[in-house]
Motif scaffolding. Structure first.
Motif, PDB file in Angstrom:
ATOM      1  N   GLN A 175      56.433 -92.165  58.740  1.00  0.00           N
ATOM      2  CA  GLN A 175      55.061 -92.138  58.217  1.00  0.00           C
ATOM      3  C   GLN A 175      54.245 -93.272  58.827  1.00  0.00           C
ATOM      4  N   ASP A 176      54.854 -94.454  58.933  1.00  0.00           N
ATOM      5  CA  ASP A 176      54.144 -95.577  59.551  1.00  0.00           C
ATOM      6  C   ASP A 176      53.802 -95.260  61.004  1.00  0.00           C
ATOM      7  N   PHE A 177      54.757 -94.655  61.722  1.00  0.00           N
ATOM      8  CA  PHE A 177      54.481 -94.311  63.114  1.00  0.00           C
ATOM      9  C   PHE A 177      53.327 -93.322  63.212  1.00  0.00           C
ATOM     10  N   LEU A 178      53.361 -92.242  62.435  1.00  0.00           N
ATOM     11  CA  LEU A 178      52.311 -91.220  62.519  1.00  0.00           C
ATOM     12  C   LEU A 178      50.952 -91.799  62.144  1.00  0.00           C
ATOM     13  N   ALA A 179      50.918 -92.626  61.108  1.00  0.00           N
ATOM     14  CA  ALA A 179      49.647 -93.245  60.722  1.00  0.00           C
ATOM     15  C   ALA A 179      49.146 -94.167  61.836  1.00  0.00           C
ATOM     16  N   GLY A 180      50.063 -94.903  62.461  1.00  0.00           N
ATOM     17  CA  GLY A 180      49.666 -95.784  63.553  1.00  0.00           C
ATOM     18  C   GLY A 180      49.210 -95.016  64.784  1.00  0.00           C
ATOM     19  N   TYR A 181      49.895 -93.911  65.099  1.00  0.00           N
ATOM     20  CA  TYR A 181      49.502 -93.088  66.250  1.00  0.00           C
ATOM     21  C   TYR A 181      48.120 -92.503  66.011  1.00  0.00           C
ATOM     22  N   GLN A 182      47.856 -92.015  64.799  1.00  0.00           N
ATOM     23  CA  GLN A 182      46.535 -91.479  64.494  1.00  0.00           C
ATOM     24  C   GLN A 182      45.471 -92.575  64.613  1.00  0.00           C
ATOM     25  N   ALA A 183      45.777 -93.761  64.108  1.00  0.00           N
ATOM     26  CA  ALA A 183      44.810 -94.862  64.200  1.00  0.00           C
ATOM     27  C   ALA A 183      44.544 -95.237  65.658  1.00  0.00           C
ATOM     28  N   THR A 184      45.581 -95.200  66.489  1.00  0.00           N
ATOM     29  CA  THR A 184      45.407 -95.495  67.919  1.00  0.00           C
ATOM     30  C   THR A 184      44.468 -94.485  68.569  1.00  0.00           C
ATOM     31  N   LEU A 185      44.696 -93.206  68.304  1.00  0.00           N
ATOM     32  CA  LEU A 185      43.849 -92.168  68.892  1.00  0.00           C
ATOM     33  C   LEU A 185      42.409 -92.293  68.404  1.00  0.00           C
ATOM     34  N   ASN A 186      42.220 -92.463  67.114  1.00  0.00           N
ATOM     35  CA  ASN A 186      40.862 -92.551  66.571  1.00  0.00           C
ATOM     36  C   ASN A 186      40.173 -93.859  66.929  1.00  0.00           C
ATOM     37  N   GLY A 187      40.949 -94.854  67.364  1.00  0.00           N
ATOM     38  CA  GLY A 187      40.365 -96.130  67.759  1.00  0.00           C
ATOM     39  C   GLY A 187      39.873 -96.162  69.197  1.00  0.00           C
ATOM     40  N   LEU A 188      40.132 -95.082  69.944  1.00  0.00           N
ATOM     41  CA  LEU A 188      39.663 -95.016  71.324  1.00  0.00           C
ATOM     42  C   LEU A 188      38.155 -94.749  71.353  1.00  0.00           C
ATOM     43  N   ASP A 189      37.521 -95.070  72.461  1.00  0.00           N
ATOM     44  CA  ASP A 189      36.060 -94.951  72.567  1.00  0.00           C
ATOM     45  C   ASP A 189      35.674 -93.522  72.923  1.00  0.00           C
ATOM     46  N   PHE A 190      35.220 -92.774  71.914  1.00  0.00           N
ATOM     47  CA  PHE A 190      34.745 -91.406  72.114  1.00  0.00           C
ATOM     48  C   PHE A 190      33.238 -91.297  71.893  1.00  0.00           C
ATOM     49  N   ALA A 191      32.562 -92.428  71.764  1.00  0.00           N
ATOM     50  CA  ALA A 191      31.145 -92.397  71.392  1.00  0.00           C
ATOM     51  C   ALA A 191      30.279 -91.712  72.435  1.00  0.00           C
ATOM     52  N   HIS A 192      30.756 -91.633  73.673  1.00  0.00           N
ATOM     53  CA  HIS A 192      29.949 -91.086  74.771  1.00  0.00           C
ATOM     54  C   HIS A 192      29.990 -89.573  74.847  1.00  0.00           C
TER      55      HIS A 192
END
Length: 485
Positions: free
Chosen positions: A187-204
């Motif tokens: 669960q910690d891994f999946l939550a961390g992987y999701q946070a990593t993906l959502n923390g990338l710069d997609f604003a453009h």
């Protein structure tokens, strides 16, 4: 199944592939280790005409990457040398499936070790696939479970058309009451992987395919141990549909085989006849494929097949026949600019062949890229273009880089085949592991993946009454073949 039966079953599987798909037969005889094989995949010379055309491909790739990656676009521009041989196997989705996961490793093994600067790895991925495809299943796999972030109603949409979205697989697992299937560490891994993906710069971007390009560049190093990561070349994924869309306006303004195929009614008819029935091309009677382009369904995220009728491309679905596209340069360019039409794989590969780009292929694309190359060469010879026929016939389509898993781990007395998220969870593979894989003979690697290759070919090439009912899984095969694990 004991070791003796596993080896016998692998022999039967490989035997049928060799018999019914002879293009694959030579690869099951390669004694050379993977590292030596991979080092020979990239061409050492290039025809001067192709060199000029490859500059155009490289420029198109650069434009696509700048739009896809936004502020994260690489400072080092992509050059023609970076696209002379490119991986075209992968679908445009998160790193995931074992049969696709190793393609960039195999294609670039000679660039994954040593010191000094690294030219980027360019991969041209296919984005007209749906999220529900076999290699994705709406998300990715982890610990034998499908972790989805696309809903069931989206499984037939095209990744090319998908809008930007959050990665919300943790929330979806909880809503489906599947979260508790995982222990606290997972669960910690999946939550961390999701946070990593959502923390990338997609604003453009407002497009999911651009998010995928950013995510692939960021997660590629995680396949390897921290000690290896500083030496890795960048991994840059550009959708082949977008690269082709960038190239077509200039190509359509010139006199060449591709512009003739689209704009000259007589030659177009010969092209349609020549490629009918080839996988990724078209078969009108069977309702398969599309003539050159897919049409985006208005207000939706699915693609409509189109067939040529007179001077127009017309959607095959009678409800949308009013959305015809004139086979004229300006009309095609306008529709491409608005992204209302999407180049087919057959057209994308034809653009690469015209430029002399060596497509690094999987077992399926080995067959269809070779048939497309040979079809173009025959057409051009028959229609008075021997120079162009000679150019295209010289393109090497035999660079197989897919069809086998590369990432495994011991699991008790057996072996477990790893998906990308499984590798991430382990902290990446060590340098010793990578070196060990590169020392394995190619024929042994392919035998481990032969059941997956068999499934790919089964319905198309192997007679129903001859098909094998017993097949060995990757785990069983790897446990017997990869004794070094």
């Amino acid at each position: 199944m004991d070791d003796k039966r596993v080896r016998a079953s692998l022999g039967e599987i490989v035997g049928q592939i060799r018999r019914y798909v002879p293009a694959m037969a030579p690869y099951f005889e390669i004694e050379a280790p993977l590292g030596a094989y991979a080092a020979g995949l990239h061409p050492t010379g290039v025809d001067p005409v192709h060199a000029v055309r490859q500059e155009r491909i490289a420029a198109a790739v650069g434009r696509v990457l700048r739009r896809a990656l936004g502020p994260a676009a690489p400072a080092v521009p992509v050059g023609a040398a970076d696209v002379r041989a490119v991986n075209i196997v992968d679908h445009h989705q998160l790193l995931n499936h074992p049969l696709l996961l190793g393609t960039n490793v195999i294609a670039n093994a000679d660039r994954l070790a040593g010191a000094g600067p690294r030219r980027p790895i360019v991969t041209l991925s296919c984005s007209n696939v749906a999220p529900g495809n076999h290699y994705m299943r709406g998300g990715f796999q982890y610990r034998g479970e499908t972790i989805g972030y696309f809903g069931a109603k989206e499984h037939r949409d095209a990744m090319y058309c998908a809008p930007a979205r959050p990665f919300d697989f943790v929330e979806r697992l909880r809503a489906l009451r599947r979260w508790d299937r995982f222990g606290p560490d997972d669960q910690d891994f999946l939550a961390g992987y999701q946070a990593t993906l959502n923390g990338l710069d997609f604003a453009h971007t407002s497009r999911h395919r651009d998010q995928i390009a950013v995510a692939l560049r960021a997660t590629w190093p995680l396949l390897f141990s921290p000690a290896l990561r500083p030496r890795l070349p960048d991994l840059l994924y550009a959708t082949m549909e977008d690269v082709t869309r960038e190239c077509l306006p200039d190509l359509l303004a010139e006199d060449n085989p591709l512009s003739a195929a689209l704009l000259d009614a007589s030659f177009r008819g010969r092209v349609l006849d020549a490629f009918r029935g080839i996988t990724v091309a078209w078969d009108e009677a069977a309702g398969k494929g599309t003539h050159f382009f897919w049409r985006r369904r208005p207000g939706g995220r699915q693609l409509l097949r189109m067939f040529a009728e007179g001077a127009d491309l017309v959607p095959a679905d009678p409800r949308f026949r009013g959305l015809k596209v004139p086979l004229e340069r300006q009309a095609l360019c306008d529709h491409l600019e608005r992204e209302e039409i999407v180049p087919s794989v057959a057209l994308c590969v034809s653009v690469l062949l015209h430029a002399g780009v060596k497509p690094l292929v999987g077992p399926g694309s080995l067959v269809y890229t070779t048939r497309l190359r040979d079809g173009w060469a025959a057409l051009l010879r028959q229609n008075g273009h021997p120079f162009e026929a000679g150019l295209v016939s010289g393109v090497d389509t035999a660079g197989v880089i897919a069809g086998t898993p590369l990432f495994f781990a011991r699991a008790g007395a057996g072996v477990r085949t790893l998906y990308a998220a499984d590798v991430f969870r382990r902290g990446g593979m060590s340098e010793q592991y990578v070196k060990s894989v590169l020392d394995v003979p190619v024929k042994d690697l392919l035998s481990v993946g032969s059941s997956g290759v068999y499934d790919l070919f089964r319905h198309t090439y192997i007679p129903a009454d001859r098909q094998l009912t017993e097949r060995v899984g990757f785990d069983e095969a790897a446990a017997v073949v990869h004794t070094w694990l």
